[in-house]
Design an enzyme around this catalytic site. Structure first.
Site, short mmCIF file in Angstrom:
data_model
loop_
_atom_site.label_atom_id
_atom_site.label_comp_id
_atom_site.label_asym_id
_atom_site.label_seq_id
_atom_site.Cartn_x
_atom_site.Cartn_y
_atom_site.Cartn_z
N GLY A 145 0.82 -1.21 0.00
CA GLY A 145 0.00 0.00 0.00
C GLY A 145 0.85 1.26 0.00
CG ASN A 146 1.26 2.89 -2.69
OD1 ASN A 146 0.26 3.27 -3.30
ND2 ASN A 146 1.83 1.72 -2.93
CB SER A 197 9.73 1.60 -3.04
OG SER A 197 9.68 0.24 -3.37
CD GLU A 214 1.06 0.00 -7.71
OE1 GLU A 214 0.71 0.70 -8.69
OE2 GLU A 214 0.92 -1.23 -7.69
CG HIS A 241 -2.62 0.99 -3.76
ND1 HIS A 241 -3.66 0.14 -4.08
CD2 HIS A 241 -1.49 0.25 -3.89
CE1 HIS A 241 -3.15 -1.05 -4.39
NE2 HIS A 241 -1.86 -1.01 -4.28
CG HIS A 278 -2.38 -4.73 -1.26
ND1 HIS A 278 -1.11 -5.23 -1.29
CD2 HIS A 278 -2.46 -3.87 -2.31
CE1 HIS A 278 -0.44 -4.70 -2.31
NE2 HIS A 278 -1.24 -3.86 -2.93
CG HIS A 327 -3.09 -4.42 -7.28
ND1 HIS A 327 -2.23 -3.70 -8.08
CD2 HIS A 327 -2.63 -4.24 -6.02
CE1 HIS A 327 -1.30 -3.15 -7.33
NE2 HIS A 327 -1.52 -3.46 -6.08
ZN LIG Z 1 -0.64 -2.63 -4.47
#
Ligand SMILES: [Zn+2]
Length: 222
Positions: free
Chosen positions: A35-36, A51, A82, A101, A103, A164
């Protein structure tokens, strides 16, 4: 979409990006380094998570500042792989200040099925704009995925990444996180109701129409 010639974009701080990243972990929306998060800064640049750094040890020095095209301006680490889905969204929608973002497990179940999370609860219409659509599959970390995601977020604050996970946006990192938690909770509720054998009833169309203005206000205000 707001008129980009008149919109004053919302902005945030690296401290808010980091705090939201930690909350994303604490709320179980991500694990490890997955995630980010991104947040628009007052100078028009964007603060993104790096990252492959665990959230529980991440510090302000780990965050990366990039321009809207993805060029690193500040920071020793590489930005999230991402970054394109964040930057494509922030470039296209000046009324937005942050993108997340994750998961999240239940939302990702819908992403595997390429099935929207249905708008079965009124707060989903008010905060997310309606059902959570599923993007066409595009390779992870590609500009193509970024454009596909951004194209789905014109009248929604959440979309599924096929096979995803989940992406959400908002005026601030806090609102983008709340939207992620709401999308995940709704996916869990729908999954649970179906597991009970229940038939899912959508909200009447009138609700979607009547609440469209409320959604727009929520999207464009603190
Ligand atoms: Zn991802």
């Amino acid at each position: 979409m707001a008129d980009s010639s008149t919109t004053v974009s919302p902005t945030t701080t690296p401290e808010a990006v980091l705090a939201t990243a930690r909350r994303m972990l604490a709320e179980g929306l991500v694990e490890g380094t997955a995630g980010n998060i991104s947040g628009r800064l007052p100078d028009g640049l964007v603060c993104v998570t790096p990252s492959s750094v665990p959230y529980d040890t991440m510090t302000l020095d780990d965050l990366v500042v990039v321009d809207l095209d993805g060029t690193v301006v500040e920071g020793a680490r590489p930005p999230t792989t991402e970054k394109d889905l964040h930057l494509a969204t922030l470039r296209r929608y000046p009324e937005l200040g942050a993108v997340i973002h994750t998961h999240a497990v239940y939302a990702t179940m819908f992403a595997l099925a390429h099935e929207p999370i249905p708008a079965v609860i009124e707060e989903v219409v008010v905060y997310l704009g309606g059902d959570v659509p599923c993007c066409e599959y595009r390779g992870t970390g590609t500009p193509d995925l970024g454009e596909e995601v951004a194209g789905r977020l014109g009248d929604r604050s959440a979309a599924l990444l096929a096979n995803h996970g989940l992406v959400t946006c908002g005026y601030s990192p806090e609102k983008a996180l709340r939207n992620a938690a709401l999308a995940e909770r709704t996916a869990k509720i729908v999954w649970g109701a179906r597991t009970m054998g229940a038939e899912i009833h959508l909200l009447p169309d009138k609700v979607n129409r009547d609440m469209a203005g409320a959604y727009r206000w929520m999207r464009e205000n603190p």
